[in-house]
Scaffold this active site. Structure first.
Site, short mmCIF file in Angstrom:
data_model
loop_
_atom_site.label_atom_id
_atom_site.label_comp_id
_atom_site.label_asym_id
_atom_site.label_seq_id
_atom_site.Cartn_x
_atom_site.Cartn_y
_atom_site.Cartn_z
CG ASP A 243 -0.65 12.50 9.22
OD1 ASP A 243 -1.21 11.39 9.30
OD2 ASP A 243 -1.26 13.58 9.08
CG HIS A 244 1.01 5.28 8.60
ND1 HIS A 244 1.13 5.17 7.23
CD2 HIS A 244 1.44 4.09 9.10
CE1 HIS A 244 1.57 3.96 6.92
NE2 HIS A 244 1.78 3.29 8.04
NE ARG A 245 -4.16 12.32 9.03
CZ ARG A 245 -4.64 13.52 9.37
NH1 ARG A 245 -5.94 13.71 9.44
NH2 ARG A 245 -3.82 14.53 9.61
#
Lengths: 459, 428
Positions: free
Chosen positions: B400-402
């Site tokens: 999850d690149h967040r």
């Protein structure tokens, strides 16, 4: 230069209603009108004719008062007084429109609107030209009386609805060319006032677009009143002799006759006003501007409503079209629905229809049931002394869907609104049968005809 | 006044739920709307909220218990309210119901109350099907759908005649009213669907576990920006190690060591040194987990579950083998006990038993990373300048690149590759 959200050309019931709704929805609106606000409906159509029809009704009722024990002596009327009263009605309504437009901050331009391109409209007023910029244009330029090509007509003084409501004196006789709605309504008016009226109609019956039975009932009523109705007749030439208009008429069988009268009224239909669109490349259906279901012309930012697109040339249809266009300008993608349009004839035997006529159903091969209830059995009609008439309802035998209705009788032009409500809400004849109507009232005929339709007739 | 807390019915097909955990102790005060317990059904975990403020008087079931819907699971009331009163509650509930009605007018669940408020429904008009005629959410939904003003009389007649469920119709009239046109359009659609169905299609409603998976996968896919890194691992040393350990572990545990067990061990070991991937984003807060709890996807006939081995980095390979085999056996025997699925921090999805080399797995929310494992294939590889045949395997890490950047994710993959290519180190 100010850019409007919408410029409307034409201040009739299509144009000004669109302007009012557009402004209510927050659009910046300009309205261009070359003549008077209100259009044909207010100035030369619905309102003057209905004002005169009421006069005719009053006169007729006074005359019929004898049967009810009412004796009135020395009944007279003044043409000037009638014109003046009619003008006061028109003025009041025009002022109403003006104040509504002002209250909603609509910029009204008095002049001729000319579309330059999809985003510019020129207003020509007193030889001055102003160019307005806009995102959308609504053409609501209406129509004018159609003048047929008849030998000699150009050399004769004749009337159209543009002039007939301002007659200073009552003609002894009048010939009306055209047995459509305008023709029969004005025939009724002038006959009631005392003119000897002749209607010349090319079709085999008057109000040919309406229910045949209704057409026959009105024919009888007008005939009984003394109106000479010539159906299947074509006017071949016109001339003027000693102040009288001489019309040569030819029966379809070839038989010829000459009709003479003091005045001549041409009421054969209306043709669109297309002067605003001569600089742009619009698509047409004959003389009428071609629009899609969303009332959009072939140029997507230009819409057209009312008489200029043909179809139903009725004020309430023009208004509905104007409102639909505003929805589309707001991005709400609304199609114009013509399936439930009330159609009214305000003669003193009124006719009102809605939905599909029997002819429509027959031509489409729809399996339908027709139920008729005569007004004679209605108590209120008896008290009014207006017991001629009937209501017919065309239904689907499976679900009781109401396909259409036709009404003949007193105040049916008001009553048809009830039919409009039933149909718009998709009420069936079963709901119509269950609805409690006031007694005594003409409205009871809905309950009666509906019960009759489902095999449970009450009276 | 003692009040019941019941097992809610969260869906038309729900018949029972599992009390996953109690969030309030006996005697503790709870505000209206606060959660009392977590319950699970069809793999969804949801909270039961207090309908009004008060003290939790008595829990009737322990965590892990399975309870039928509408059964009372606890009582709430005044502080120190006597047990006798609670026991007498059911006998005198009719009288008490009247008192409750005086105060609340209508007995309803919080969900029913919210739905009714949102839709302007007068709850006194809604027949309740819950205990003591309590109005449930479903009752309000039914009421809304039965609202006769939403369909024209003509359309109503057509629906009845054509035996169509008007719940399936979308109204195009004013305020969504169903009109003749909508019925006709549904009939046309149904006819064409039926024609297709009769020739080639079988239609099954999306429900139960499949529905939960569908919802969770799409929610994850659309809320978390997935980035996937792939790498190829030389598994030759793992193949050798597995061969050597097979008899040893089988003798100790009674189970065969699988490559998946080795991968679980390697991932746990690597994750313990790369805690940046052992995190979760929930309600705008990042949770950094100390424990490394590896979940591994298990395929069932009806869908997919992800049981978890807690503290995976702290236990030996034999223990991993034992726990994973026991969990899988229990799950396959239908024992979907909630404890198997709790507290996962990272998931492995292994499709190595199929002809799959690599794929992009979808993150098992609320976790932030998942590893996809492909098959082991013998391939020619260059080693010390020579072409040799080695066992190769591809790994794909979706994160999850967040909350996880490319560099820590790449570092994790590098370390994991190092560990799997030198598996003996993990055992030291």
């Amino acid at each position: 230069m100010t850019t409007f959200d919408v410029i409307i050309i034409g201040g009739g019931p299509g144009g000004y209603v669109a302007a009012l709704r557009g402004a209510s929805e927050g659009l910046r609106v300009a309205l261009i009108e070359a003549e008077q606000l209100g259009g044909t409906c207010l100035n030369q159509g619905c309102i003057p004719s209905k004002t005169y029809l009421k006069n005719a009704e009053i006169l007729e009722e006074i005359e019929q008062g004898k049967q009810r024990g009412i004796l009135v002596k020395d009944v007279d009327f003044s043409m000037e007084g009638m014109v003046s009263y009619k003008n006061s009605v028109l003025n009041n309504l025009r002022m109403g429109i003006q104040s509504l437009l002002k209250a909603r901050k609509i910029e009204v331009f008095n002049g001729l609107g000319l579309i330059k391109n999809s985003q510019e409209v020129e207003v020509i007023s007193n030889n001055e030209k102003t160019t307005l910029s806009t995102k959308n244009i609504i053409i609501a330029t209406g129509s004018r009386p159609l003048i047929p090509k008849v030998d000699g007509l150009e050399n004769v003084q004749y009337h159209t609805t543009d002039t007939i409501f301002d007659l200073k004196t009552l003609p002894k006789s009048m010939t009306i060319v055209g047995g459509g709605v305008i023709g029969v309504e004005l025939a009724d008016v002038f006959s009631s006032l005392g003119s000897k009226v002749t209607i010349i109609e090319y079709s085999n019956r008057i109000i040919a677009m309406e229910d045949e039975e209704a057409s026959k009932a009105l024919h009888k009523k007008l005939h009984d009143k003394g109106i000479n109705i010539l159906t299947n007749h074509l006017v071949t030439s016109v001339s003027e002799e000693n102040g009288c208009k001489m019309l040569v008429v030819e029966k379809k069988s070839g038989e010829k006759d000459v009709i003479s009268s003091e005045e001549l009224l041409i009421a054969v239909g209306r043709t669109p006003n297309n002067s605003a669109t001569k600089h742009i490349d619009l698509a047409y259906n004959g003389a009428f501007i071609k629009v899609n279901d969303y009332l959009q012309t072939n140029i997507s930012s230009i819409y057209a409503v009312g008489d200029v697109i043909g179809g139903y040339q009725l004020a309430h249809v023009a208004s509905a079209e104007g409102l639909t266009v505003i929805e589309n300008i707001l991005g709400n993608q609304k199609k114009m629905d013509y399936s439930i349009v009330p159609r009214c004839i305000y003669t003193n035997l009124q006719i009102a229809s809605i939905g599909q006529s029997e002819n429509d159903l027959k031509s489409k091969g729809v399996d339908y049931t027709v139920t008729k209830y005569n007004l004679f059995g209605n108590g209120k009609a008896q008290t009014l002394g207006k017991k001629d008439g009937f209501v017919k309802v065309f239904t689907d035998s499976k679900y009781g869907e109401i396909y259409g209705m036709c009404m003949v009788g007193p105040y049916v032009t008001e009553l048809i609104g009830q039919g409009s409500a039933y149909m718009s809400l998709e009420g069936t004849v079963y709901e119509m049968a269950e609805m409690i109507q006031p007694h005594p009232s003409l409205s009871e005929i809905f309950m009666e005809v509906a019960n009759l339709s489902i095999g449970k007739g009450v009276h | 006044m003692a009040r019941e807390v019941v097992m809610p019915k969260l869906g038309a097909t729900m018949e029972e739920g599992i009390i996953v955990s109690w969030l309030v102790n006996d005697g503790e005060f709870i505000e209206e709307g606060d959660p009392i317990a977590e319950i699970q059904t069809d793999k969804i975990v949801l909270e039961v909220e207090a309908e009004s403020s008060g003290h939790l008087l008595k829990k009737l079931y322990d965590a892990g218990s399975t309870v039928k819907v509408h059964e009372v699971i606890a009582y709430m009331g005044e502080e120190n309210e006597a047990i006798e009163q609670i026991e007498n509650f059911s006998e005198s509930k009719d009288n008490k119901l009247e008192e409750v009605n005086e105060e609340e007018k209508v007995r309803k669940t919080p969900a029913a109350n919210k739905l009714a408020k949102d839709n302007g429904v007068d709850l006194s008009l809604v027949p309740g099907t819950g205990p003591n005629s309590r109005v449930q959410k479903q009752d309000v939904e039914n009421y809304l759908q039965q609202d006769t003003s939403k369909i024209t009389p003509l359309a109503q007649k057509m629906v009845k005649d054509l035996k169509i469920d008007d719940k399936d119709l979308i109204g195009s009239g004013q305020h969504g009213k169903i009109t003749k046109k909508d019925v006709l359009s549904a009939v046309t659609k149904t006819t064409s669907t039926q024609e297709r169905e009769s020739s080639q299609l079988k239609k099954v409603p999306l429900k139960g576990m499949r529905k939960v998976i569908a919802e969770r996968m799409s929610e994850s896919y659309y809320t978390a920006p997935h980035v996937t890194l792939t790498t190829e691992i030389n598994m030759t040393e793992c193949v050798i190690l597995r061969k050597q350990l097979l008899p040893v572990i089988e003798k100790e545990t009674g189970y065969r060591l699988s490559y998946n067990d080795l991968i679980v061990k390697a991932v746990a070991h690597t994750l313990s040194k790369n805690k940046a991937l052992n995190i979760s984003l929930q309600n705008n807060e990042i949770y950094f987990y100390e424990e490394v709890n590896i979940g591994f996807a298990v395929s069932l006939d009806e869908g997919l579950v992800v049981p978890v081995i807690e503290n995976t980095d702290q236990i030996g390979l034999a223990e991993i083998v034992k726990r994973s085999k026991e969990i899988v056996a229990n799950i396959k025997n239908g024992k979907l006990s909630p404890e198997y699925f709790e507290n996962g921090t990272f998931t492995i999805s292994n499709l190595g038993m199929y002809a799959v080399d690599s794929f992009t797995p979808i993150i098992n929310q609320p976790q932030s990373a998942i590893l996809g494992v492909g098959r082991i294939v013998e391939k020619p590889v260059v080693k010390n300048g020579e072409v040799v045949i080695n066992s190769m395997m591809q790994l794909s890490l979706s994160f999850d690149h967040r909350v996880i950047d490319g560099a820590p994710a790449a570092q994790f993959m590098t370390d994991l590759k190092e560990n799997l290519e030198n598996p003996f180190r993990m055992l030291v």
